[in-house]
Motif scaffolding. Sequence first.
Motif, PDB file in Angstrom:
ATOM      1  N   LYS A  94       0.856  -1.188   0.000  1.00  0.00           N
ATOM      2  CA  LYS A  94       0.000   0.000   0.000  1.00  0.00           C
ATOM      3  C   LYS A  94       0.890   1.235   0.000  1.00  0.00           C
ATOM      4  CE  LYS A  94      -3.852  -2.262   2.387  1.00  0.00           C
ATOM      5  NZ  LYS A  94      -4.756  -2.228   3.567  1.00  0.00           N
ATOM      6  N   PRO A  95       1.201   1.775  -1.176  1.00  0.00           N
ATOM      7  CA  PRO A  95       2.129   2.911  -1.243  1.00  0.00           C
ATOM      8  C   PRO A  95       1.544   4.164  -0.605  1.00  0.00           C
ATOM      9  CG  PRO A  95       1.094   2.564  -3.366  1.00  0.00           C
ATOM     10  CD  PRO A  95       0.680   1.409  -2.500  1.00  0.00           C
ATOM     11  N   VAL A  96       2.411   4.956  -0.009  1.00  0.00           N
ATOM     12  CA  VAL A  96       2.026   6.246   0.557  1.00  0.00           C
ATOM     13  C   VAL A  96       2.452   7.327  -0.438  1.00  0.00           C
ATOM     14  CG1 VAL A  96       2.312   7.869   2.453  1.00  0.00           C
ATOM     15  CG2 VAL A  96       2.292   5.400   2.913  1.00  0.00           C
ATOM     16  N   LEU A  97       1.480   8.038  -0.980  1.00  0.00           N
ATOM     17  CA  LEU A  97       1.747   9.061  -1.980  1.00  0.00           C
ATOM     18  C   LEU A  97       1.694  10.446  -1.345  1.00  0.00           C
ATOM     19  CD1 LEU A  97      -0.438   7.634  -4.883  1.00  0.00           C
ATOM     20  CD2 LEU A  97       1.977   7.214  -4.415  1.00  0.00           C
ATOM     21  N   ARG A 138      -3.413  11.250  -4.772  1.00  0.00           N
ATOM     22  CA  ARG A 138      -4.237  10.470  -3.856  1.00  0.00           C
ATOM     23  C   ARG A 138      -5.642  10.221  -4.398  1.00  0.00           C
ATOM     24  NH1 ARG A 138      -2.429  11.670   2.399  1.00  0.00           N
ATOM     25  NH2 ARG A 138      -0.194  11.380   2.038  1.00  0.00           N
ATOM     26  N   ALA A 139      -5.926  10.725  -5.602  1.00  0.00           N
ATOM     27  CA  ALA A 139      -7.207  10.441  -6.241  1.00  0.00           C
ATOM     28  C   ALA A 139      -7.099   9.280  -7.222  1.00  0.00           C
ATOM     29  CB  ALA A 139      -7.718  11.685  -6.973  1.00  0.00           C
ATOM     30  N   LEU A 140      -5.912   8.700  -7.356  1.00  0.00           N
ATOM     31  CA  LEU A 140      -5.712   7.595  -8.269  1.00  0.00           C
ATOM     32  C   LEU A 140      -6.371   6.318  -7.739  1.00  0.00           C
ATOM     33  CD1 LEU A 140      -1.909   8.036  -9.112  1.00  0.00           C
ATOM     34  CD2 LEU A 140      -3.854   8.686 -10.558  1.00  0.00           C
ATOM     35  N   SER A 141      -6.709   5.439  -8.648  1.00  0.00           N
ATOM     36  CA  SER A 141      -7.199   4.123  -8.248  1.00  0.00           C
ATOM     37  C   SER A 141      -6.051   3.317  -7.649  1.00  0.00           C
ATOM     38  CB  SER A 141      -7.767   3.384  -9.459  1.00  0.00           C
ATOM     39  OG  SER A 141      -6.712   3.034 -10.363  1.00  0.00           O
ATOM     40  N   GLY A 142      -6.372   2.150  -7.089  1.00  0.00           N
ATOM     41  CA  GLY A 142      -5.330   1.333  -6.470  1.00  0.00           C
ATOM     42  C   GLY A 142      -4.248   0.920  -7.449  1.00  0.00           C
ATOM     43  N   GLY A 143      -4.658   0.478  -8.641  1.00  0.00           N
ATOM     44  CA  GLY A 143      -3.676   0.076  -9.633  1.00  0.00           C
ATOM     45  C   GLY A 143      -2.851   1.234 -10.134  1.00  0.00           C
ATOM     46  N   GLU A 144      -3.476   2.384 -10.330  1.00  0.00           N
ATOM     47  CA  GLU A 144      -2.755   3.576 -10.771  1.00  0.00           C
ATOM     48  C   GLU A 144      -1.773   4.044  -9.706  1.00  0.00           C
ATOM     49  OE1 GLU A 144      -6.335   5.442 -13.558  1.00  0.00           O
ATOM     50  OE2 GLU A 144      -6.109   6.049 -11.464  1.00  0.00           O
ATOM     51  N   THR A 167       0.700  -6.306  -6.271  1.00  0.00           N
ATOM     52  CA  THR A 167      -0.569  -6.430  -6.985  1.00  0.00           C
ATOM     53  C   THR A 167      -1.681  -7.003  -6.126  1.00  0.00           C
ATOM     54  OG1 THR A 167       0.004  -8.626  -7.841  1.00  0.00           O
ATOM     55  CG2 THR A 167       0.627  -6.724  -9.187  1.00  0.00           C
ATOM     56  N   ALA A 168      -1.476  -7.084  -4.832  1.00  0.00           N
ATOM     57  CA  ALA A 168      -2.498  -7.644  -3.951  1.00  0.00           C
ATOM     58  C   ALA A 168      -3.795  -6.843  -4.055  1.00  0.00           C
ATOM     59  CB  ALA A 168      -2.001  -7.646  -2.507  1.00  0.00           C
ATOM     60  N   SER A 169      -4.903  -7.522  -4.223  1.00  0.00           N
ATOM     61  CA  SER A 169      -6.253  -6.947  -4.248  1.00  0.00           C
ATOM     62  C   SER A 169      -6.529  -6.070  -5.466  1.00  0.00           C
ATOM     63  CB  SER A 169      -6.520  -6.129  -2.964  1.00  0.00           C
ATOM     64  OG  SER A 169      -6.362  -6.931  -1.813  1.00  0.00           O
ATOM     65  N   LEU A 170      -5.706  -6.154  -6.508  1.00  0.00           N
ATOM     66  CA  LEU A 170      -5.933  -5.353  -7.706  1.00  0.00           C
ATOM     67  C   LEU A 170      -6.681  -6.172  -8.761  1.00  0.00           C
ATOM     68  CD1 LEU A 170      -2.539  -3.471  -8.127  1.00  0.00           C
ATOM     69  CD2 LEU A 170      -4.615  -2.717  -6.931  1.00  0.00           C
ATOM     70  N   ASP A 171      -7.340  -5.475  -9.674  1.00  0.00           N
ATOM     71  CA  ASP A 171      -8.076  -6.144 -10.743  1.00  0.00           C
ATOM     72  C   ASP A 171      -7.099  -6.729 -11.761  1.00  0.00           C
ATOM     73  OD1 ASP A 171      -7.905  -4.177 -13.288  1.00  0.00           O
ATOM     74  OD2 ASP A 171      -7.998  -3.009 -11.439  1.00  0.00           O
ATOM     75  N   PRO A 172      -7.547  -7.711 -12.565  1.00  0.00           N
ATOM     76  CA  PRO A 172      -6.637  -8.388 -13.492  1.00  0.00           C
ATOM     77  C   PRO A 172      -5.902  -7.457 -14.451  1.00  0.00           C
ATOM     78  CG  PRO A 172      -8.656  -9.643 -13.266  1.00  0.00           C
ATOM     79  CD  PRO A 172      -8.878  -8.352 -12.534  1.00  0.00           C
ATOM     80  N   ALA A 173      -6.568  -6.422 -14.953  1.00  0.00           N
ATOM     81  CA  ALA A 173      -5.907  -5.505 -15.884  1.00  0.00           C
ATOM     82  C   ALA A 173      -4.775  -4.763 -15.203  1.00  0.00           C
ATOM     83  CB  ALA A 173      -6.924  -4.517 -16.461  1.00  0.00           C
ATOM     84  N   SER A 174      -4.991  -4.334 -13.967  1.00  0.00           N
ATOM     85  CA  SER A 174      -3.945  -3.645 -13.219  1.00  0.00           C
ATOM     86  C   SER A 174      -2.783  -4.585 -12.917  1.00  0.00           C
ATOM     87  CB  SER A 174      -4.504  -3.074 -11.914  1.00  0.00           C
ATOM     88  OG  SER A 174      -5.444  -2.050 -12.169  1.00  0.00           O
TER      89      SER A 174
END
Length: 245
Positions: A94-97, A138-144, A167-174
């Motif tokens: 979980k990156p901190v931006l 901080r408005a980016l999606s999890g994958g972004e 990639t934990a909990s991310l959608d397949p495309a991400s």
Amino acid sequence: MRDLGMLSGVVQRGSPPLRMRGVGLTLGGRRVLQDLDLTLDTPGITVLMGPNGTGKTQALRVMHGLQAPDRGQVHWGDTPAAQATARQALVFQKPVLLRRSVAANIDFVLKARGRDRSLGPALLEHVGLADKARQPARALSGGEAQRLALARALALSPEALLLDEPTASLDPASVMAIEGIIAQASASGVKVILVTHDIGQARRLADDVVFLHRGQVMEHSPAIQFFPRPSSAAARDFINGRIVV
């Protein structure tokens, strides 16, 4: 995604070998790592696998020099891990931006390291975020957000890239987009050490696999050997979906 080879001055080639000898770590009264011995002296992507609670994340933090072990030694080449952190980059699950724009997150790292700040747009293009440069990070999606974290890591010009379940909990495309960035970093000469619980991901990316169990290295072998013929019963159980404790 743009080829990292186009980002002149970003990629450092040839990480020194990592050597861990007799490493032990106790946290909260629990022995997390015990007598851990490991040598990583080849390029490519090394995947750390094992059951939950077996010490993968803590092993990664010790490798990076972020966590000092209670005993044992960790060196990158002749340099103790704690003194080699500037030559590596660590990306958390979980990156901190920063509370800044996407572009400003990259610019901050480039400026702090004294690197060419004009590389920012190329890094964002490489991870597929050029069109979001002015948006709040901080408005980016999890994958972004994870792709931005990888771009910041690459901005450090690391010899080694350490990744904790990126990639934990991310959608397949991400997941596929991030795997592509990781594979390109490795192909460009960055040593990658990846913690993942995803066996499919490990099969796709790993050049070699380190299997941890109860805080120790149970086996370390090339991926083409590990997956079809793991040498330990614990690894066989893990690959076959049986819980290992």
